[in-house]
Design a protein around this motif. Sequence first.
Motif, short mmCIF file in Angstrom:
data_model
loop_
_atom_site.label_atom_id
_atom_site.label_comp_id
_atom_site.label_asym_id
_atom_site.label_seq_id
_atom_site.Cartn_x
_atom_site.Cartn_y
_atom_site.Cartn_z
N GLY A 1 39.94 28.52 36.40
CA GLY A 1 39.72 29.69 37.22
C GLY A 1 39.37 30.67 35.42
O GLY A 1 39.93 29.74 34.41
N SER A 2 39.99 31.31 35.17
CA SER A 2 40.13 32.27 36.32
C SER A 2 38.69 32.61 36.76
O SER A 2 38.59 32.94 38.33
CB SER A 2 40.06 33.69 35.99
OG SER A 2 39.48 34.50 35.40
N SER A 3 37.38 31.91 36.49
CA SER A 3 36.31 32.66 37.67
C SER A 3 36.53 31.86 38.57
O SER A 3 35.27 30.59 38.76
CB SER A 3 35.07 32.16 36.35
OG SER A 3 35.23 33.13 35.65
N SER A 4 36.98 31.31 38.93
CA SER A 4 37.14 29.63 40.24
C SER A 4 35.79 29.89 41.26
O SER A 4 35.20 28.57 41.38
CB SER A 4 38.61 29.91 41.13
OG SER A 4 38.37 31.35 41.95
N GLY A 5 35.87 31.18 41.52
CA GLY A 5 34.41 31.49 43.06
C GLY A 5 33.47 30.99 42.55
O GLY A 5 32.39 31.00 42.55
N PRO B 1 39.62 44.40 32.87
CA PRO B 1 40.52 43.40 31.83
C PRO B 1 41.28 43.28 31.73
O PRO B 1 42.04 43.14 33.11
CB PRO B 1 39.93 44.94 29.92
CG PRO B 1 40.61 46.33 31.57
CD PRO B 1 40.49 46.18 31.87
N LEU B 2 41.60 42.22 30.93
CA LEU B 2 42.61 41.32 30.73
C LEU B 2 43.19 41.15 29.24
O LEU B 2 44.84 41.84 29.16
CB LEU B 2 42.49 40.03 30.87
CG LEU B 2 44.29 38.99 30.58
CD1 LEU B 2 44.58 39.33 31.25
CD2 LEU B 2 43.60 37.30 31.16
N THR C 1 34.11 35.84 33.44
CA THR C 1 34.72 36.59 32.28
C THR C 1 35.29 34.88 31.97
O THR C 1 35.86 34.40 32.11
CB THR C 1 35.64 37.81 32.55
OG1 THR C 1 36.79 37.59 33.39
CG2 THR C 1 35.10 38.65 33.15
N ASP C 2 35.83 35.86 30.40
CA ASP C 2 36.74 34.46 29.96
C ASP C 2 37.30 35.02 28.83
O ASP C 2 37.01 35.71 27.50
CB ASP C 2 35.14 32.88 28.43
CG ASP C 2 35.88 31.82 28.56
OD1 ASP C 2 36.93 32.05 27.68
OD2 ASP C 2 35.04 30.97 29.04
N THR C 3 38.51 34.95 28.74
CA THR C 3 39.14 35.49 27.96
C THR C 3 40.16 34.35 27.56
O THR C 3 41.17 34.84 26.54
CB THR C 3 40.96 36.02 28.84
OG1 THR C 3 40.08 37.48 29.57
CG2 THR C 3 41.66 36.33 28.04
N GLY C 4 40.62 33.13 27.74
CA GLY C 4 40.92 32.09 27.20
C GLY C 4 40.25 30.95 28.14
O GLY C 4 41.11 29.59 27.60
N ALA D 1 42.73 37.35 36.63
CA ALA D 1 42.04 36.86 35.89
C ALA D 1 43.66 35.72 35.13
O ALA D 1 43.16 36.06 33.45
CB ALA D 1 41.32 37.41 34.97
N PHE D 2 44.14 35.69 35.23
CA PHE D 2 45.86 35.31 34.12
C PHE D 2 46.37 33.73 34.68
O PHE D 2 46.98 33.86 34.75
CB PHE D 2 46.81 36.46 34.17
CG PHE D 2 47.48 36.52 33.34
CD1 PHE D 2 47.18 35.37 31.92
CD2 PHE D 2 49.07 36.70 33.27
CE1 PHE D 2 48.14 35.83 30.87
CE2 PHE D 2 49.65 37.16 32.65
CZ PHE D 2 49.22 36.57 30.89
#
Length: 451
Positions: free
Chosen positions: A154-158, A206-207, A174-177, A126-127
């Motif tokens: 990304g990171s949730s590309s698919g 996690p990230l 997921t959404d970290t950034g 997810a980076f």
Amino acid sequence: MEPRSIAQLSVLLQAGALDPVALVEETLAAIEAYADASLFTVLLKERAKAEAEASRRRIREGRSLGVLDGVPIAWKDLFDIQGLPTTAGSRVLKDSEPAGEDAAVVQALAGAGMVSVGRVNMSEFAFSGLGINPHYGTPRNPASPAGEHRIPGGSSSGSGVAVAAGLVPVSIGTDTGGSVRIPAAFNGIVGYKATRGRYSMKGVFPLAKSLDALGPLCRTVQDAIWVDAAMRGLPSADALPRPGVADLSFVIPETVFFDGAEPEVVAAFEAAVARLAKAGARIRHQAFPEFSAIFDLMAKHGALVTAEAFVLHRERIQGPAAAEMDPRVVKRTLLGEKITLADYLETLAARDRLITSFEERLGPESILISPTLPHVAPQIQPLLDDEDLFFQVNGKTLRNTLIGNFLDWCGVSLPCGTGAAGMPVGLLLSGPRNSDGRVLAAASTVEGLLR
């Protein structure tokens, strides 16, 4: 398959006009026939058919679990699925121990009757905000002009591509950034990032735990509202009332969000805002020095995500596993080695101050409205050919959305037109932590006007 929303499918399923088993068979067949083999990493055929058969029995016997019963769903490759290793888009985890149970949110949506059809691809660990994956391939953005391969985000590309292509009506990311809102904007769909902590993170790889959040990528805000309720174990009957446009107060940020934005993106955004203003919405412009302060902090102390990712992955990236990883992920993660404990703690303290300052400046009833991203999805090949360009574009792609993660916002990205090369442009509604219901309700109103 013709793209259909959860609401469209639900009406047919609940009325008995569409059989859940027939729907899942159609869905699996469409996935297998889809030209882009990099989209799904695992198909859950046996599970999906068993869940669909159970849904069929419930609906026929008048025991439906609600509006989501029988609706297909895909999961980003970060969520534990019982009996499978959670690979997080990486080869180094493909032989890891299988999960003993589903992630908590997987269990919650299964409990609402949803049918899990598979896992979808993602940026490794997810980076990255671009969605490029050298191990499992990079899904092609379905909006790409003929003959072009544009990135999915990304990171949730698919997740973004699976929904945009009409293969599933919803996928959980997921959404970290920005990892829900970015692919939503690039692919022309809806993406909702919840306030951090709104859902259980049990069973989610996690990230950076201080930033990680979850949310659905789907076709409509109503779909997001229903999924949000189910992920929290609430009945869909608690759906949010839609406010009138004249009841909405929006703030356009003058700081950071428009820096270097493509003219076509700005034009699409301004056209959407003009429609809102004409319909009676209250709109003002305002500077937010907190936004610039975030980037000053990162320049001085390093990024929270980098520090936490380094701690999580340090044994991998300092050992033989690094050779099996995306070198761009390794390079970015290694930057965390230079971040001291003092740097990290000072950033956390400054974060608390900036969150408080921003919320006071915004006011209690206003919602931030901005372009989700400063540009449309670029072509992939130049990013593969030029590492410096990759990191430059990745940074710019993450810039607007990471502000929301740092300040603990919730946010909804909506399609609001097209930019260069006819590629989708996203409009982002953001609110302070725990204002999810208000932001979702406002997004529903805005969506109705823009569509």
